[in-house]
Write an enzyme that holds these catalytic residues in place. Sequence first.
Site, short mmCIF file in Angstrom:
data_model
loop_
_atom_site.label_atom_id
_atom_site.label_comp_id
_atom_site.label_asym_id
_atom_site.label_seq_id
_atom_site.Cartn_x
_atom_site.Cartn_y
_atom_site.Cartn_z
N ALA A 1 31.43 -17.53 30.95
CA ALA A 1 30.95 -18.64 31.77
C ALA A 1 31.73 -18.70 33.07
O ALA A 1 32.94 -18.90 33.07
CB ALA A 1 31.08 -19.95 31.01
N PRO B 1 28.81 -14.12 26.33
CA PRO B 1 29.91 -14.57 27.20
C PRO B 1 30.95 -15.33 26.39
O PRO B 1 30.61 -16.18 25.57
CB PRO B 1 29.21 -15.46 28.22
CG PRO B 1 27.94 -15.88 27.57
CD PRO B 1 27.54 -14.77 26.66
N GLN C 1 27.30 -14.83 33.37
CA GLN C 1 26.78 -16.16 33.05
C GLN C 1 27.30 -17.15 34.09
O GLN C 1 28.50 -17.33 34.24
CB GLN C 1 27.21 -16.60 31.66
CG GLN C 1 26.61 -17.94 31.24
CD GLN C 1 27.18 -18.47 29.94
OE1 GLN C 1 28.34 -18.85 29.89
NE2 GLN C 1 26.36 -18.49 28.90
N TYR D 1 27.12 -28.47 28.34
CA TYR D 1 27.53 -28.42 29.74
C TYR D 1 26.43 -28.99 30.63
O TYR D 1 25.43 -29.49 30.15
CB TYR D 1 27.95 -26.99 30.09
CG TYR D 1 29.12 -26.53 29.24
CD1 TYR D 1 30.30 -27.29 29.21
CD2 TYR D 1 29.05 -25.41 28.41
CE1 TYR D 1 31.37 -26.92 28.40
CE2 TYR D 1 30.12 -25.04 27.61
CZ TYR D 1 31.28 -25.80 27.61
OH TYR D 1 32.33 -25.44 26.80
N ARG E 1 20.63 -19.45 28.70
CA ARG E 1 21.15 -19.75 27.37
C ARG E 1 20.94 -21.24 27.10
O ARG E 1 21.28 -22.08 27.93
CB ARG E 1 22.64 -19.41 27.26
CG ARG E 1 23.13 -19.46 25.82
CD ARG E 1 24.56 -18.99 25.68
NE ARG E 1 24.85 -18.62 24.29
CZ ARG E 1 26.03 -18.25 23.85
NH1 ARG E 1 27.08 -18.18 24.66
NH2 ARG E 1 26.21 -17.92 22.58
N CYS F 1 34.66 -17.34 27.05
CA CYS F 1 35.71 -17.81 27.95
C CYS F 1 37.07 -17.28 27.50
O CYS F 1 37.38 -17.30 26.31
CB CYS F 1 35.73 -19.33 28.00
SG CYS F 1 34.29 -20.05 28.81
N ARG G 1 32.86 -13.94 18.84
CA ARG G 1 34.15 -13.79 18.17
C ARG G 1 34.20 -12.57 17.25
O ARG G 1 35.25 -11.94 17.09
CB ARG G 1 34.48 -15.07 17.39
CG ARG G 1 34.99 -16.20 18.29
CD ARG G 1 35.03 -17.53 17.58
NE ARG G 1 33.70 -18.13 17.50
CZ ARG G 1 33.50 -19.40 17.12
NH1 ARG G 1 34.52 -20.17 16.80
NH2 ARG G 1 32.28 -19.89 17.09
N LEU H 1 27.46 -16.52 14.02
CA LEU H 1 27.96 -15.99 12.76
C LEU H 1 27.12 -14.83 12.24
O LEU H 1 26.85 -14.72 11.05
CB LEU H 1 28.03 -17.11 11.71
CG LEU H 1 29.09 -18.20 11.95
CD1 LEU H 1 29.09 -19.19 10.79
CD2 LEU H 1 30.47 -17.59 12.14
#
Length: 366
Positions: free
Chosen positions: A57, A23, A100, A183, A231, A25, A325, A302
């Site tokens: 999210a 996920p 999510q 969170y 998660r 954002c 990413r 990564l």
Amino acid sequence: MSKLFTPITSGSLSMPNRVVIAPMCQYSAEDGRMTDWHMIHLGQLALSGAGLLTVEATAVSPEGRITYADVGLWDDATEAAMVPVMQAIRRWSDIPVAIQLAHAGRKASTEKPWLGGAQIPPGQPNGWQTVGPGALPFSSDENEPEALDKAGMERIRDAFAEAARRSLRLGFDAIQIHAAHGYLLHQFLSPLSNQREDAWGGSLENRMRFPLEVFEAVKAVVPGDYPVSVRVSGTDWVGGGWDVEQTITFAQELQARGCAAIHVSSGGLDPRQQIPIAPGYQVPLARAVKAAVEMPVVAVGLITDFDHAESIVATGDADMVALARGVLYDPRWPWHAAAHLGGQVPAAPQYLRSQPRMHRDLFNKI
């Protein structure tokens, strides 16, 4: 044969390979409602050849958003905005899609990242009062969150369950509960942010209580074999905080309650974190959790090199690898990885003519 491009099953969810799109954002919603951006963004990723696509999210209540531009799923309007996006994906792709569900807690009410990302105080445009396990802010220059009482916690728990019902109506194949990255549910888990002195604070058993209540509430409204995953952050990267040993205990408690999979990330709870950034830096956390549970484990962080991703799954460090990413940079990463590793990926018939001559068995027709 490439292990990364072999199927895997979790509950009622069958995935053609072990590449998960995590996920991410997008900060492009309006009052919690998806926009055309999400159609474009998720549409291209639905054609990526990955085994699973996870929607960003999604806040279960307005104050649970990280920013005012986050996606939500708390009323009929936010649900309706997802319908055309899901319909488009289903029309043109067979990719399994998860959502999510999240609540940002004290890390809510912030500006978009490309506009600085600072917290917006209540009373200011696009700002609101945040909540948390206690009145301890993420950093000293931020507004104090309101400490949740039992009624407030029950409202949030019920909001997760209601969002799960809406997720089922929308046709999502799986639900992931966000308990990572500082969170709200992570805030309850970590002793750095949870300094309560009641039944939801203090001991590890107490700090796990509310996240487990949320998980149980979601499981209670979905079919028995419907996959609900979680998660987590495997560590806060701060001494005296949440760590991998506590993560293992939490994972075992989740597994006992029917958790379908656990996605192991890290950090995000405390600005003092010291993270040893390097390719695969979170894989040891996933490896430790996998050694202690039987449910599938997802590694993330990564992971961009094809051989590295293959080795994580082939050696048993994790059952799946997640990209974020990296797949934004290269939305055809699964294609390229499969070509490199000798695997196969699903491809839309409109794209079949793009199959390279040297990889004649790369594509499976969707």
